[in-house]
Design an enzyme around this catalytic site. Structure first.
Site, PDB file in Angstrom:
ATOM      1  N   LYS A  14      54.118 -49.595 -40.782  1.00  0.00           N
ATOM      2  CA  LYS A  14      53.607 -48.306 -41.264  1.00  0.00           C
ATOM      3  C   LYS A  14      53.691 -48.213 -42.786  1.00  0.00           C
ATOM      4  CE  LYS A  14      56.738 -46.021 -38.886  1.00  0.00           C
ATOM      5  NZ  LYS A  14      57.516 -47.187 -38.382  1.00  0.00           N
ATOM      6  N   ARG A  89      58.877 -37.419 -34.901  1.00  0.00           N
ATOM      7  CA  ARG A  89      59.556 -38.439 -34.099  1.00  0.00           C
ATOM      8  C   ARG A  89      60.043 -37.909 -32.767  1.00  0.00           C
ATOM      9  NH1 ARG A  89      60.764 -42.102 -38.768  1.00  0.00           N
ATOM     10  NH2 ARG A  89      61.988 -43.667 -37.716  1.00  0.00           N
ATOM     11  N   ARG A 123      63.201 -58.318 -43.435  1.00  0.00           N
ATOM     12  CA  ARG A 123      62.873 -57.376 -44.521  1.00  0.00           C
ATOM     13  C   ARG A 123      63.981 -57.329 -45.570  1.00  0.00           C
ATOM     14  NH1 ARG A 123      60.977 -51.448 -43.047  1.00  0.00           N
ATOM     15  NH2 ARG A 123      62.985 -51.409 -41.982  1.00  0.00           N
ATOM     16  N   ARG A 156      68.190 -53.269 -45.823  1.00  0.00           N
ATOM     17  CA  ARG A 156      68.442 -51.865 -45.506  1.00  0.00           C
ATOM     18  C   ARG A 156      69.617 -51.805 -44.537  1.00  0.00           C
ATOM     19  NH1 ARG A 156      62.856 -48.712 -44.013  1.00  0.00           N
ATOM     20  NH2 ARG A 156      64.102 -48.026 -42.236  1.00  0.00           N
ATOM     21  N   ARG A 167      67.648 -48.114 -33.055  1.00  0.00           N
ATOM     22  CA  ARG A 167      66.371 -47.511 -33.490  1.00  0.00           C
ATOM     23  C   ARG A 167      65.273 -47.778 -32.472  1.00  0.00           C
ATOM     24  NH1 ARG A 167      65.835 -50.447 -38.852  1.00  0.00           N
ATOM     25  NH2 ARG A 167      63.886 -49.313 -39.176  1.00  0.00           N
TER      26      ARG A 167
HETATM   27  P1  AP5 Z   1      57.336 -52.009 -42.802  1.00  0.00           P
HETATM   28  O1  AP5 Z   1      55.940 -51.727 -43.232  1.00  0.00           O
HETATM   29  O2  AP5 Z   1      58.425 -51.710 -43.757  1.00  0.00           O
HETATM   30  O3  AP5 Z   1      57.583 -51.325 -41.371  1.00  0.00           O
HETATM   31  P2  AP5 Z   1      57.706 -49.799 -40.963  1.00  0.00           P
HETATM   32  O4  AP5 Z   1      56.831 -49.556 -39.791  1.00  0.00           O
HETATM   33  O5  AP5 Z   1      57.530 -48.912 -42.156  1.00  0.00           O
HETATM   34  O6  AP5 Z   1      59.201 -49.806 -40.438  1.00  0.00           O
HETATM   35  P3  AP5 Z   1      60.440 -48.882 -40.807  1.00  0.00           P
HETATM   36  O7  AP5 Z   1      61.660 -49.646 -40.459  1.00  0.00           O
HETATM   37  O8  AP5 Z   1      60.338 -48.324 -42.193  1.00  0.00           O
HETATM   38  O9  AP5 Z   1      60.208 -47.717 -39.773  1.00  0.00           O
HETATM   39  P4  AP5 Z   1      61.210 -46.712 -39.288  1.00  0.00           P
HETATM   40  O10 AP5 Z   1      60.274 -45.760 -38.647  1.00  0.00           O
HETATM   41  O11 AP5 Z   1      62.296 -47.173 -38.419  1.00  0.00           O
HETATM   42  O12 AP5 Z   1      61.987 -46.259 -40.607  1.00  0.00           O
HETATM   43  P5  AP5 Z   1      61.918 -44.941 -41.477  1.00  0.00           P
HETATM   44  O13 AP5 Z   1      62.125 -45.332 -42.866  1.00  0.00           O
HETATM   45  O14 AP5 Z   1      60.762 -44.120 -41.097  1.00  0.00           O
HETATM   46  O15 AP5 Z   1      57.396 -53.557 -42.370  1.00  0.00           O
HETATM   47  C1  AP5 Z   1      58.603 -54.132 -41.898  1.00  0.00           C
HETATM   48  C2  AP5 Z   1      58.702 -55.574 -42.419  1.00  0.00           C
HETATM   49  O16 AP5 Z   1      57.629 -56.339 -41.884  1.00  0.00           O
HETATM   50  C3  AP5 Z   1      58.598 -55.713 -43.937  1.00  0.00           C
HETATM   51  O17 AP5 Z   1      59.447 -56.749 -44.351  1.00  0.00           O
HETATM   52  C4  AP5 Z   1      57.119 -56.096 -44.179  1.00  0.00           C
HETATM   53  O18 AP5 Z   1      56.977 -56.905 -45.327  1.00  0.00           O
HETATM   54  C5  AP5 Z   1      56.807 -56.883 -42.907  1.00  0.00           C
HETATM   55  N1  AP5 Z   1      55.420 -56.714 -42.462  1.00  0.00           N
HETATM   56  C6  AP5 Z   1      54.711 -55.553 -42.433  1.00  0.00           C
HETATM   57  N2  AP5 Z   1      53.480 -55.767 -41.938  1.00  0.00           N
HETATM   58  C7  AP5 Z   1      53.415 -57.092 -41.641  1.00  0.00           C
HETATM   59  C8  AP5 Z   1      52.387 -57.917 -41.071  1.00  0.00           C
HETATM   60  N3  AP5 Z   1      51.183 -57.411 -40.732  1.00  0.00           N
HETATM   61  N4  AP5 Z   1      52.666 -59.226 -40.885  1.00  0.00           N
HETATM   62  C9  AP5 Z   1      53.874 -59.725 -41.224  1.00  0.00           C
HETATM   63  N5  AP5 Z   1      54.880 -59.026 -41.765  1.00  0.00           N
HETATM   64  C10 AP5 Z   1      54.651 -57.690 -41.962  1.00  0.00           C
HETATM   65  O19 AP5 Z   1      63.213 -44.167 -40.940  1.00  0.00           O
HETATM   66  C11 AP5 Z   1      64.509 -44.653 -41.208  1.00  0.00           C
HETATM   67  C12 AP5 Z   1      65.536 -43.670 -40.645  1.00  0.00           C
HETATM   68  O20 AP5 Z   1      65.418 -42.399 -41.311  1.00  0.00           O
HETATM   69  C13 AP5 Z   1      65.394 -43.329 -39.162  1.00  0.00           C
HETATM   70  O21 AP5 Z   1      66.012 -44.285 -38.315  1.00  0.00           O
HETATM   71  C14 AP5 Z   1      66.093 -41.967 -39.097  1.00  0.00           C
HETATM   72  O22 AP5 Z   1      67.482 -42.115 -39.166  1.00  0.00           O
HETATM   73  C15 AP5 Z   1      65.626 -41.327 -40.397  1.00  0.00           C
HETATM   74  N6  AP5 Z   1      64.364 -40.601 -40.229  1.00  0.00           N
HETATM   75  C16 AP5 Z   1      63.171 -40.865 -40.835  1.00  0.00           C
HETATM   76  N7  AP5 Z   1      62.244 -39.989 -40.446  1.00  0.00           N
HETATM   77  C17 AP5 Z   1      62.862 -39.141 -39.575  1.00  0.00           C
HETATM   78  C18 AP5 Z   1      62.424 -38.021 -38.820  1.00  0.00           C
HETATM   79  N8  AP5 Z   1      61.152 -37.597 -38.857  1.00  0.00           N
HETATM   80  N9  AP5 Z   1      63.328 -37.403 -38.042  1.00  0.00           N
HETATM   81  C19 AP5 Z   1      64.616 -37.809 -37.966  1.00  0.00           C
HETATM   82  N10 AP5 Z   1      65.095 -38.867 -38.646  1.00  0.00           N
HETATM   83  C20 AP5 Z   1      64.221 -39.518 -39.451  1.00  0.00           C
HETATM   84 MG    MG Z   2      58.751 -47.611 -43.259  1.00  0.00          MG
END
Ligand code: AP5
Ligand code: MG
Length: 226
Positions: A14, A89, A123, A156, A167
């Protein structure tokens, strides 16, 4: 301006896809994960409250996240459109969003769990500028150092294996029910998130082609982001 939601499990890409698409659509990329990590880094009261939840891979309590989101959506650049990444979420968050803004489309990123785990294990992020790398698929020019500012890359805290399992469980139990919710509303589009980032970007673009402003030029190259 369109109002979009990126829905997808951790590691589905994402944050990698959002910045370029948001630029093309002329809307801000709003990642609640990025906003929360910035609050943690700044040691704000909300950041301090969120920190342990994030580290353990749990959702941060809804009222805290909703407070941050409400403030961000009230900023001038988000009043007419946005690309939300990581919100909502759970059903309560979806209903809260419905009270704040209309949603035009929900893009659901789909990738098998073993690929998610691989991507998250590889990552690395820059603690200074938040650029995102992957030791296997998007390595920095100098191993372990950010291309932009030379800072030492880190993992991270929630990319450690125990937090990743949590997660993935939280996604399956709390977030996946949103798929049926948005399908019933006729807003859901599935995106195959496998393959190189450029291929995924093309698939996404096809699903939002009707929302891209006529004045927009050809897509900018994908930029790395958390
Ligand atoms: P990346 O693009 O970083 O993946 P992502 O989908 O953004 O994954 P996240 O881990 O950021 O999602 P998440 O939803 O768990 O975390 P968030 O920050 O929202 O890609 C991942 C890796 O793959 C990278 O190394 C990239 O280079 C590689 N990659 C990408 N695309 C690729 C491809 N096509 N081919 C090969 N490699 C590729 O949330 C974190 C925490 O915050 C949550 O756990 C929670 O505690 C809190 N939080 C956030 N939002 C909320 C909410 N709304 N409510 C409650 N808690 C929340
Ligand atoms: Mg992300």
């Amino acid at each position: 301006m369109p109002r979009l939601v990126f829905l997808g499990p951790p590691g589905s890409g994402k944050g990698t896809q959002a910045p370029a698409l948001a630029r093309e659509l002329g809307v801000p990329h709003l990642s609640t994960g990025d906003i929360l990590r910035a609050a943690v880094a700044a040691r704000t009261p909300r950041g301090l409250e969120a920190e342990d939840h994030i580290r353990a891979g749990r959702l941060v309590p809804d009222p805290l996240v909703l407070g941050l989101l409400r403030e961000r959506l009230a900023a001038p650049d988000a009043r007419t459109g946005f690309l939300l990444d990581g919100y909502p979420r759970n059903l309560a968050q979806a209903r809260a969003l419905e009270g704040l803004a209309r949603v035009d489309r929900v893009l659901s990123f789909e990738l098998p769990e073993e690929r998610l785990v691989e991507r998250l294990a590889g990552r690395r992020i820059c603690p200074a500028c938040a650029s995102v790398y992957n030791v296997a698929t998007a390595p920095p020019r100098t191993p372990g150092r950010c291309d932009r500012d030379g800072a030492e890359l880190v993992q991270r805290p929630d990319d450690r294996p125990e937090a990743v399992s949590k997660r993935l469980r939280v996604f399956a139990e709390e977030t996946a029910p949103l798929l049926a919710h948005y399908r019933e509303l006729g807003l859901l589009r599935a995106i195959d998130a496998s393959g190189p980032p450029g291929t995924v970007a093309e698939r996404l673009r096809r699903e939002v082609a009707d929302l891209i402003p006529a004045t927009s030029s050809s897509p900018a190259p994908p930029r790395r982001a958390a």
